[in-house]
Design a protein around this motif. Structure first.
Motif, mmCIF file in Angstrom:
data_model
loop_
_atom_site.group_PDB
_atom_site.id
_atom_site.type_symbol
_atom_site.label_atom_id
_atom_site.label_comp_id
_atom_site.label_asym_id
_atom_site.label_seq_id
_atom_site.Cartn_x
_atom_site.Cartn_y
_atom_site.Cartn_z
ATOM 1 N N ALA A 118 29.946 -28.568 -35.654
ATOM 2 C CA ALA A 118 31.174 -27.825 -35.393
ATOM 3 C C ALA A 118 32.354 -28.767 -35.187
ATOM 4 O O ALA A 118 32.211 -29.900 -34.748
ATOM 5 C CB ALA A 118 30.999 -26.942 -34.159
ATOM 6 N N SER A 119 33.541 -28.248 -35.511
ATOM 7 C CA SER A 119 34.772 -29.020 -35.351
ATOM 8 C C SER A 119 35.148 -29.139 -33.876
ATOM 9 O O SER A 119 34.860 -28.246 -33.075
ATOM 10 C CB SER A 119 35.899 -28.320 -36.114
ATOM 11 N N PRO A 120 35.838 -30.232 -33.505
ATOM 12 C CA PRO A 120 36.372 -30.321 -32.135
ATOM 13 C C PRO A 120 37.364 -29.201 -31.814
ATOM 14 O O PRO A 120 37.665 -28.952 -30.648
ATOM 15 C CB PRO A 120 37.063 -31.692 -32.127
ATOM 16 N N TRP A 121 37.883 -28.537 -32.884
ATOM 17 C CA TRP A 121 38.824 -27.437 -32.665
ATOM 18 C C TRP A 121 38.116 -26.136 -32.314
ATOM 19 O O TRP A 121 38.772 -25.155 -31.936
ATOM 20 C CB TRP A 121 39.673 -27.218 -33.918
ATOM 21 N N LEU A 122 36.788 -26.093 -32.462
ATOM 22 C CA LEU A 122 36.067 -24.853 -32.179
ATOM 23 C C LEU A 122 36.266 -24.358 -30.752
ATOM 24 O O LEU A 122 36.468 -23.154 -30.545
ATOM 25 C CB LEU A 122 34.571 -25.030 -32.486
ATOM 26 N N PRO A 123 36.221 -25.235 -29.722
ATOM 27 C CA PRO A 123 36.478 -24.732 -28.363
ATOM 28 C C PRO A 123 37.833 -24.052 -28.212
ATOM 29 O O PRO A 123 37.958 -23.069 -27.476
ATOM 30 C CB PRO A 123 36.391 -25.997 -27.502
ATOM 31 N N LEU A 124 38.860 -24.550 -28.936
ATOM 32 C CA LEU A 124 40.169 -23.908 -28.875
ATOM 33 C C LEU A 124 40.101 -22.520 -29.500
ATOM 34 O O LEU A 124 40.685 -21.553 -28.982
ATOM 35 C CB LEU A 124 41.212 -24.767 -29.598
ATOM 36 N N HIS A 125 39.387 -22.414 -30.618
ATOM 37 C CA HIS A 125 39.212 -21.118 -31.276
ATOM 38 C C HIS A 125 38.509 -20.138 -30.339
ATOM 39 O O HIS A 125 38.927 -18.978 -30.182
ATOM 40 C CB HIS A 125 38.399 -21.318 -32.561
ATOM 41 N N LEU A 126 37.447 -20.597 -29.685
ATOM 42 C CA LEU A 126 36.735 -19.752 -28.732
ATOM 43 C C LEU A 126 37.624 -19.385 -27.548
ATOM 44 O O LEU A 126 37.587 -18.253 -27.050
ATOM 45 C CB LEU A 126 35.472 -20.461 -28.241
ATOM 46 N N ALA A 127 38.438 -20.349 -27.111
ATOM 47 C CA ALA A 127 39.324 -20.091 -25.977
ATOM 48 C C ALA A 127 40.337 -18.998 -26.300
ATOM 49 O O ALA A 127 40.631 -18.141 -25.457
ATOM 50 C CB ALA A 127 40.043 -21.375 -25.569
ATOM 51 N N LEU A 128 40.873 -19.015 -27.525
ATOM 52 C CA LEU A 128 41.800 -17.960 -27.937
ATOM 53 C C LEU A 128 41.127 -16.595 -27.890
ATOM 54 O O LEU A 128 41.694 -15.617 -27.388
ATOM 55 C CB LEU A 128 42.318 -18.231 -29.355
ATOM 56 N N GLY A 129 39.906 -16.539 -28.416
ATOM 57 C CA GLY A 129 39.187 -15.272 -28.430
ATOM 58 C C GLY A 129 38.895 -14.766 -27.029
ATOM 59 O O GLY A 129 39.109 -13.589 -26.715
ATOM 60 N N ILE A 130 38.415 -15.650 -26.163
ATOM 61 C CA ILE A 130 38.086 -15.233 -24.801
ATOM 62 C C ILE A 130 39.352 -14.910 -24.005
ATOM 63 O O ILE A 130 39.346 -14.019 -23.142
ATOM 64 C CB ILE A 130 37.257 -16.311 -24.094
ATOM 65 N N ALA A 131 40.445 -15.611 -24.280
ATOM 66 C CA ALA A 131 41.709 -15.272 -23.615
ATOM 67 C C ALA A 131 42.144 -13.853 -23.987
ATOM 68 O O ALA A 131 42.643 -13.106 -23.140
ATOM 69 C CB ALA A 131 42.794 -16.276 -24.003
ATOM 70 N N SER A 132 41.940 -13.482 -25.257
ATOM 71 C CA SER A 132 42.262 -12.105 -25.650
ATOM 72 C C SER A 132 41.353 -11.124 -24.916
ATOM 73 O O SER A 132 41.800 -10.054 -24.486
ATOM 74 C CB SER A 132 42.129 -11.931 -27.165
ATOM 75 N N TYR A 133 40.076 -11.484 -24.733
ATOM 76 C CA TYR A 133 39.170 -10.653 -23.934
ATOM 77 C C TYR A 133 39.746 -10.454 -22.530
ATOM 78 O O TYR A 133 39.743 -9.337 -21.991
ATOM 79 C CB TYR A 133 37.803 -11.332 -23.821
ATOM 80 N N GLY A 134 40.197 -11.558 -21.922
ATOM 81 C CA GLY A 134 40.728 -11.481 -20.570
ATOM 82 C C GLY A 134 41.950 -10.592 -20.470
ATOM 83 O O GLY A 134 42.090 -9.798 -19.530
ATOM 84 N N LEU A 135 42.842 -10.693 -21.447
ATOM 85 C CA LEU A 135 44.055 -9.874 -21.425
ATOM 86 C C LEU A 135 43.735 -8.394 -21.631
ATOM 87 O O LEU A 135 44.312 -7.526 -20.959
ATOM 88 C CB LEU A 135 45.027 -10.364 -22.501
ATOM 89 N N PHE A 136 42.816 -8.112 -22.549
ATOM 90 C CA PHE A 136 42.420 -6.717 -22.731
ATOM 91 C C PHE A 136 41.661 -6.211 -21.507
ATOM 92 O O PHE A 136 41.762 -5.031 -21.147
ATOM 93 C CB PHE A 136 41.570 -6.554 -23.989
ATOM 94 N N GLY A 137 40.893 -7.102 -20.860
ATOM 95 C CA GLY A 137 40.234 -6.718 -19.620
ATOM 96 C C GLY A 137 41.244 -6.352 -18.547
ATOM 97 O O GLY A 137 41.076 -5.365 -17.814
ATOM 98 N N ALA A 138 42.322 -7.143 -18.449
ATOM 99 C CA ALA A 138 43.385 -6.822 -17.486
ATOM 100 C C ALA A 138 44.040 -5.490 -17.840
ATOM 101 O O ALA A 138 44.381 -4.697 -16.951
ATOM 102 C CB ALA A 138 44.432 -7.942 -17.482
#
Length: 270
Positions: A118-138
């Protein structure tokens, strides 16, 4: 099935965090607001430390339970900020109980290692997705608060100093809008850079369960925002669409990873 156990420090922090959340939830009705806020703040700090230990571990791992843990921490972060502006918000007990549950899940199900290619950028990609989860959770939390406030008004019960309904509604849609932007960025990154992000593990756009549910969730939220802008959707109609989109989004990553990690016991996270 034998579960991969995270580092001893991560386990210790996870257990301490879950205990802090559980004690806060149990004692919330007997403590004053300031004491409850302090207890929840301590649990939040321990939670942040547990997440940080997971991020810097020798073998990066991710899965459905860590995703839920990050989402809960983000929701609690939003609450910590909002409670300064709206002291009337009274969901500390619910959020503390939720925090205890998801942190324990993350200890028991720590996820699977990311692909070595996996690319070193993958954690950033995952972070974007989980951040959207957090915002929709809020957004879901605020929609539930709106429902509760409406019920209190109809029954003439509850405190008189609750946050106004229109304020709760505006906050709900602000979180939906922000979450939609991040979800769009996540899907676009997956569409155009999937091979770069995942290396040889994934080639091109992959129509798996995660992608299908993510796209369905994106379409649902798009309909919600268009309905709000063009037709003035609000109240029960808007909340139902929000809940439907949130459920689809939860099934997208958390649901698919739960099936892979727990029911099918498969390997590396993708």
């Amino acid at each position: 099935m034998i579960l991969a156990i995270p580092s001893p420090l991560g386990v210790a922090l996870g257990i301490a965090t879950a205990a802090a959340y559980a004690l806060t939830a149990a004692a919330a009705s007997r403590l004053n607001r300031q004491a409850t806020q302090s207890a929840l703040g301590l649990a939040w700090l321990l939670h942040a430390m547990a997440l940080a230990v997971g991020l810097v571990s020798a073998v990066p791992r991710f899965g459905f339970a860590p995703a839920l843990s990050v989402m809960a921490w983000l929701v609690l972060t939003v609450y910590a900020v909002e409670s300064r502006m709206f002291p009337q918000l009274t969901v500390r007990r619910v959020l503390a109980a939720l925090g205890a549950l998801v942190v324990l899940l993350a200890v028991v199900f720590p996820g699977t290692p990311l692909h070595v290619t996996a690319s070193p950028w993958l954690p950033l990609h995952l972070a974007l997705g989980i951040a959207s989860y957090g915002l929709f959770g809020a957004a879901v939390v605020h929609a539930w608060l709106t429902t509760r406030a409406e019920k209190q008004i109809r029954l003439a019960t509850g405190p008189q100093a609750e946050v106004p309904l229109l304020t709760l509604e505006r906050l709900t849609f602000r979180f939906v809008t922000a979450g939609f932007v991040l979800l769009s960025a996540t899907l676009l990154a997956g569409l155009f850079f999937s091979e770069t992000l995942y290396g040889a593990a994934v080639r091109g756009w992959k129509w798996d369960h995660k992608t299908v549910f993510s796209v369905m969730a994106w379409l649902t939220f798009a309909v919600l925002l268009i309905g709000r802008a063009r037709f003035g959707w609000r109240g029960r109609t808007a909340r139902r669409v929000l809940y439907a989109g949130a459920a689809l989004l939860l099934l997208a990553y958390v649901g698919s990873r739960f099936v892979l990690e727990v029911l099918l016991a498969r390997g590396a996270a993708a």
